[in-house]
Design an enzyme around this catalytic site. Sequence first.
Site, PDB file in Angstrom:
ATOM      1  CB  CYS A   2      -0.898   0.012   1.240  1.00  0.00           C
ATOM      2  SG  CYS A   2      -1.742  -1.552   1.551  1.00  0.00           S
ATOM      3  CG  LEU A  51      -1.486  -3.629  -4.666  1.00  0.00           C
ATOM      4  CD1 LEU A  51      -2.242  -3.318  -5.950  1.00  0.00           C
ATOM      5  CD2 LEU A  51       0.013  -3.699  -4.936  1.00  0.00           C
ATOM      6  CB  VAL A  53      -1.747  -8.569  -1.648  1.00  0.00           C
ATOM      7  CG1 VAL A  53      -0.953  -9.865  -1.744  1.00  0.00           C
ATOM      8  CG2 VAL A  53      -1.195  -7.549  -2.639  1.00  0.00           C
ATOM      9  CG  ASN A  77       3.820  -0.081   2.202  1.00  0.00           C
ATOM     10  OD1 ASN A  77       3.395  -1.000   1.511  1.00  0.00           O
ATOM     11  ND2 ASN A  77       4.924   0.584   1.915  1.00  0.00           N
ATOM     12  CD  GLU A  79       1.382  -8.590   1.778  1.00  0.00           C
ATOM     13  OE1 GLU A  79       0.931  -9.337   2.663  1.00  0.00           O
ATOM     14  OE2 GLU A  79       0.670  -8.038   0.927  1.00  0.00           O
ATOM     15  CG  ASP A 102      -0.691  -8.531   6.529  1.00  0.00           C
ATOM     16  OD1 ASP A 102      -1.717  -7.935   6.179  1.00  0.00           O
ATOM     17  OD2 ASP A 102       0.406  -8.386   5.951  1.00  0.00           O
ATOM     18  CB  SER A 374      12.408  -9.662  -7.476  1.00  0.00           C
ATOM     19  OG  SER A 374      13.491  -9.206  -8.246  1.00  0.00           O
ATOM     20  N   GLY A 375      14.861 -11.623  -7.101  1.00  0.00           N
ATOM     21  CA  GLY A 375      16.063 -12.191  -6.493  1.00  0.00           C
ATOM     22  C   GLY A 375      17.055 -11.218  -5.906  1.00  0.00           C
TER      23      GLY A 375
END
Length: 611
Positions: A2, A51, A53, A77, A79, A102, A374-375
């Site tokens: 968010c 946003l 999720v 904002n 996770e 969460d 992503s890595g």
Amino acid sequence: MCGIGGFADFTDRIPNDKKIIEKMSKTLSRRGPDQIGNYINNNIAFIHRRLSVIDLSHGLQPMLKEAFGNKFVITYNGELYNTSDLRSELSCLGYKFNENSDTEVLLTSYIEWGEDCVSHLNGIFAFAIYDEKRQKIFIARDRAGVKPFFYSLFNNTFVFGSEIKTILSYPHITPQINNESLAEVFLIGPGRTSGKTPFSNIFELRPGECGVFSGQGLKKRIYWSLKAHVHLDDFERTKRNLRELICDSISRQTVSDVPLCCFLSGGLDSSIITTITAKTVAPETLTTYSVDYADNDKYFTASVFQPNSDSDYISLVSENSKTDHNIVTVSNTELAEALSEATFARDLPCMADVDSSLLLFCRQVKKTHTVALSGECADEIFGGYPWFRNEKVLWKEDFPWSGNVPLKASFLKDGILDFSPTDYVYQKYSDTVNKADFLPSDSKIDKRIREITMLNINWFMQGLLDRKDRMSMYSGLEVRVPFCDHRILEYAYNIPWEMKNYENREKGLVREAFSDILPYEIVWRKKSPYPKTHNPIYFDAVKKLLKDIIDDKTAPIWQFADFEMVKKLYESEGNIFDVPWYGQLMTAPQIFAYFYSINLWLKTYKPIWLK
């Protein structure tokens, strides 16, 4: 994921002006296109753009919860990846939950543990919690610094937001720069000092930092940092433990109620994440994405930093994990045009086409997916970069990715800095390495690797995380970075260099730990960085952008930059630099683009120079 923002004053009533709140909220609309929320009382205003999720029908923010005769409000904002663990623990303590988000778990964690709640969290986060009875706001940022938290203090008012533009939209806060700002942009940029921004009146919570704002002002503290411990595990046990930590982190981060995909470059790190994620989400087919540039295969030239192209390796991993792979091909003209959007997305001079390509890439991914893995960050903690093993660079007392200080300083007008450029940069370097925790028993090389690791985590990694957050969230795309799990950072920090450097290879330990599930070619492929364009069309485009600035004597950059040096840069086509400006990729085209971005930043934000 968010966007958050707000303002507070515990010495006076805040202005209950809907226009202020709407203006601040609008700056966060790209980060949170799915829901708008506000909470206002006499002392605080919290803003949230969501946003969606997890738990799509719930988790609305700002969220209010009452307990023990008190009211608590959160705007958040991020996770949490240990939500289920925390919910179970808190339920055993007698707490009831109304939903599966969460957000409620995080707020309840504060109600139970107070400011120590941050030590219980595993995730990426930036949040503010209003504690009504105690008349304070508790703020915190995740340990690795994945999520941003900017703030400013104006008289007795505390203003905060996920983006700098959110703070600048608050009345009476004007963009300001000073000599140190110029040093940050020209000597250190596109990196920046932790906790600061080039705007002299806007700051950021550092990674692993929290604080309290009350009638007594703002008080901050570091709640987490890397500590040195004796590593007792032998090589085989280290390899197993590391693999378990990485697999657990990836598995936790695949939880999503919206479509999830992986970024796949064909390198070791993204290949590990893709392979594990494909097994985790099976029998569903995992979607993967990679970026390329128009006609890049025609112009690619191998270098020490980029020894080979990625396409064959990407196909190998995709076939091995049976993913639905998609290539996003970026036009070189669009790449140059997107520099302006990338600068606005960052609110700062951007990292040239490394930023603008990611912005265009994320825009395409967002059309079908809302979450991506992503890595990033494995190289910083496992020794993936060339400077970990280049003897000349390793022992040099400087930032290994950003030298040339006297040359960079020559691009500023004479006398504009009232301090030594070399001393300024060295002090930043010194302050960081002096914070590296080590053991008396550490060998000379292990101690130095700890120092280089601290430099990487506190500087280079932060630049990449800034880039990833701003470019992805500009398109409303949430990107998760499993290697940033603090448990991995803590464990890796104490692994001896001899183990990390297994077979004398970059990330040798990680390669060996996953050698049985990845194709051999991927495991032992030489590291290749984020792909950049080699097409002369792009260089021609950025040359024109820089030439336009040189031809415009009213361009704002000339208030600070030396005209003749910039002209020399242009006429030499960047050949006055024998090494990249920053990192591994910022050579001539990217240096041109960076100067264009500096000028655009000054032109757009019109900062007041406090000489």
